[in-house]
Design an enzyme around this catalytic site. Structure first.
Site, short mmCIF file in Angstrom:
data_model
loop_
_atom_site.label_atom_id
_atom_site.label_comp_id
_atom_site.label_asym_id
_atom_site.label_seq_id
_atom_site.Cartn_x
_atom_site.Cartn_y
_atom_site.Cartn_z
N THR A 409 107.76 -30.72 146.64
CA THR A 409 106.36 -30.66 147.00
C THR A 409 106.36 -30.00 148.37
OG1 THR A 409 105.92 -32.61 145.68
CG2 THR A 409 104.49 -32.31 147.56
N THR A 427 101.63 -29.38 145.30
CA THR A 427 102.89 -29.32 144.55
C THR A 427 102.73 -28.70 143.17
OG1 THR A 427 104.75 -30.71 143.81
CG2 THR A 427 102.57 -31.61 143.47
N ASN A 429 105.05 -30.09 141.12
CA ASN A 429 105.93 -31.17 140.69
C ASN A 429 107.38 -30.73 140.84
OD1 ASN A 429 106.62 -33.75 139.96
ND2 ASN A 429 106.70 -33.27 137.78
N ASP A 451 104.23 -36.75 135.74
CA ASP A 451 103.94 -37.84 136.67
C ASP A 451 103.18 -38.99 136.01
OD1 ASP A 451 105.29 -36.78 138.76
OD2 ASP A 451 103.57 -36.36 140.03
N SER A 480 100.40 -40.04 141.90
CA SER A 480 101.19 -39.22 142.82
C SER A 480 101.71 -40.09 143.95
CB SER A 480 100.31 -38.11 143.38
OG SER A 480 100.97 -37.41 144.39
N GLY A 501 108.82 -35.02 148.93
CA GLY A 501 109.93 -35.96 148.75
C GLY A 501 109.76 -36.93 147.61
N GLY A 502 108.85 -36.66 146.67
CA GLY A 502 108.68 -37.56 145.53
C GLY A 502 108.35 -38.96 146.01
N1 GLY Z 1 104.77 -34.65 141.79
C1 GLY Z 1 105.09 -35.46 142.88
C2 GLY Z 1 103.94 -36.26 143.38
O1 GLY Z 1 102.82 -35.98 143.03
O2 GLY Z 1 104.11 -37.20 144.11
#
Ligand code: GLY
Length: 597
Positions: A409, A427, A429, A451, A480, A501-502
């Site tokens: 992201t 992002t 993803n 997600d 998210s 950073g997910g």
């Molecule tokens: N795709 C990662 C997030 O939305 O957190």
């Protein structure tokens, strides 16, 4: 003398510290910066003492009028140029948003979505703009399951069904129309030029394209754009031209969002998705909408925290964890001591468990935001934390498991001369999203559908985040972790931050805030400091390099399992003080850069 300075710093007595520092710092010594600016800022005011302290290893970029911090240097320069031309923070953010789609194609985007927090200095209001992708209207709860109810591999990641209806173009246009001051043409011209005339490939871009070659080359259109003939990789120093993307950007510049959500580009996106067996229609694109939401608001030791509400889980859990941490004297534990890390891990563990059960798109499910972000609930959770021993995640309900969450992201932070600010995370993803480029458009399409929970509540873990609350439904937005965050102090703008950073976005952002508030670090030291992460499941503390073996052993003695993995996050942060703006771009990302003027 050093211990005297330490004592004084602890008391936050910056005036006295400054006098002491003057004894040590020759007047002509400018600090080195984490990401050295192309044109080092010319200072016309005294340097802020705590920033140029001999006690600090890292130093931020200083500027007098405004600052831009992004993950890619060309985009930072474009944002800065807009600020210098008299644009406000939103103008610069729109220009940066489009620029990153050209210069950082793995995460910057037109074919994805995200969240933007805007701070308006005049009204002291924080606006939260949700331009997250939506599930196409043909999506359904079990769309990734076979007849036996098992998840079919790759459908939610590398397939037409992985693509959510993109929100970025409408999000940027919404921000510009409502809060910007310059024309769309002015803001898009720099990125059109970069796409048309080309960018010089950086080592970072070359590396990421090499790493992704197998996956991206499965899509002939993507192979044609991102690799040379015969599939040869671009090398650092090559010129990389994106003609189709330049044409798409030009269309948007001339026609606005209609140029993307209606007409030829929309048709090309829908056709490409359907050819890849997805079900997004041109109607889904035409009906896409942006939502302004109420930001999550919390407080931490006297500062006010604003962050993104659902469908992001970020704001809720940053506030929840900070509420828990407020019950501890972290300062006296010592930064990244075993006791500090134990306390972080135990508070994170509890918040991420809640996330897996309760969080989803609040337009579709009831999210108990008030409870999760209340100080009372935090105290309740803290009561269950043993200071000497790790709690097993097994003993904390609920029961979902959380598999891979992409860290590709990107975030940028901007403050303008009037004190308006933007904190934006967006992002595709995965790195380069689904990998699919819509034919003839140069637009990479997201795989944000991953997600959602593909199989809510499945004990072995399918679906990115959580359970029933994050089940797939037509037009719903997937949960998210993205957490664009703005911090106010004494009713004044203080800090703008965020990171990719997910699932690590939440933990990285709150550690950065705590590093500044609890450990009195300047924003560059706060950025560089070693990060840790615990997300309930797996039941391990993920660590970056930089912790001593002694600390690791002490944590193991408390019952923790630790795993050393890749670095986490790429924070892009700015602090505003009376003496100016202080920016820090994360040294974890090679091309990131903060610049001010
Ligand atoms: N795709 C990662 C997030 O939305 O957190």
């Amino acid at each position: 003398m050093h211990s005297l300075i330490r004592k004084i710093n602890k008391k936050h007595n910056s005036a006295f510290t400054f006098l002491l520092m003057l004894c040590f710092i020759p007047p002509n010594v400018l600090a080195t910066t984490v990401s050295a600016p192309i044109n080092p800022p010319v200072t016309s005011q005294p340097l802020q003492p705590a920033i140029y302290s001999k006690m600090s290893i890292h130093h931020p970029v200083w500027a007098e009028h405004g600052m831009v911090a992004t993950q890619e240097a060309l985009a930072t320069q474009i944002g800065l140029d807009i600020l210098k031309q008299g644009g406000n923070a939103v103008d610069a953010a729109v220009a940066v948003g489009y620029a990153l789609a050209v210069t950082l194609p793995r995460a910057g985007n037109l074919g994805g979505g995200g969240f933007m927090l805007v701070y308006l200095a005049n009204s002291k209001k924080v606006i939260a703009i949700d331009y997250r992708e939506k599930a196409p209207s043909g999506a359904s709860r079990d769309m990734y399951l076979d007849q036996a109810g098992e998840v079919i591999p790759n459908l939610s990641t590398y397939h037409g069904l992985a693509v959510g209806t993109p929100g970025t173009v409408m999000g940027l246009e919404h921000a510009r129309k409502h809060y910007g001051t310059l024309t769309r043409e002015q803001l898009m011209a720099p990125s059109i030029k970069l796409a048309k005339e080309g960018i010089i490939v950086t080592a970072d871009l070359a590396n990421s394209l090499t790493a992704m070659q197998k996956r991206l080359s499965q899509w002939p259109e993507t192979q044609r754009i991102f690799y040379k003939k015969e599939g040869i990789n671009y090398q650092a120093g090559d010129l990389f031209i994106q003609t189709d993307l330049a044409n798409t950007l030009t269309t948007i510049s001339q026609q606005g969002e209609k140029g993307f959500y209606q007409g030829e580009i929309a048709q090309a996106i829908a056709n490409s998705v359907q050819e890849a067996k997805g079900n997004m229609s041109i109607k889904d694109l035409q009906q896409y909408n942006v939502v302004e939401r109420e930001a999550i608001k919390g407080s931490y030791r006297g500062v006010q925290i604003y962050s993104m509400p659902p469908p992001s889980s970020g704001g809720v859990h940053i506030v929840q964890i900070l509420n828990m941490l407020e019950n501890y004297d972290l300062t006296s534990m010592g930064h990244n001591s075993a006791q500090h890390i134990h306390t972080l891990a135990e508070t994170m563990r509890r918040a991420y468990a809640d996330r897996s059960l309760h969080l989803g798109d609040s337009d579709f499910v009831k999210v108990p935001v008030n409870t999760l972000t209340s100080k009372k609930y935090a105290k309740q959770l803290v009561a269950g934390i043993n200071p000497d021993h790790a709690t097993s995640s097994k003993d904390i309900q609920p029961d979902a498991n959380l598999p891979y969450e992409s860290d590709q992201t990107t975030h940028f932070s901007i403050i303008d001369q009037w004190g308006n600010a933007v904190s934006n995370t967006y992002t595709l993803n995965y790195s380069y999203g689904s990998g699919m480029v819509a034919k003839g458009t140069g637009v990479l399409l997201n795989n944000e559908m991953d997600d959602f929970s593909a199989k809510p509540g499945h004990p072995n873990g399918y679906g990115l985040i959580g359970g029933e609350a994050n089940a797939i439904a037509p037009n719903k937005r997937p949960l998210s972790s993205m957490s664009p965050t703005i911090v106010l102090k004494d009713e004044q703008l203080f800090m703008v931050t965020g990171t990719p950073g997910g699932s690590r976005i939440i933990s990285s952002t709150l550690q950065l805030i705590s590093n500044v508030i609890d450990f009195n670090m300047n924003i560059a030291d706060a950025t560089a400091a070693t990060r840790i992460h615990h997300q309930w499941l797996p039941d391990t503390i993920r660590i970056e390099s930089g912790l001593s073996l002694d600390t690791i052993r002490l944590l193991e003695a408390k019952g923790h399992e630790l795993q050393l993995k890749q670095t986490m996050g790429s924070t892009q942060s700015i602090i505003k003080q009376k003496s100016g703006f202080y920016g820090a771009s994360d040294p974890r990302t090679p091309s990131s850069l903060s610049l001010g003027y």
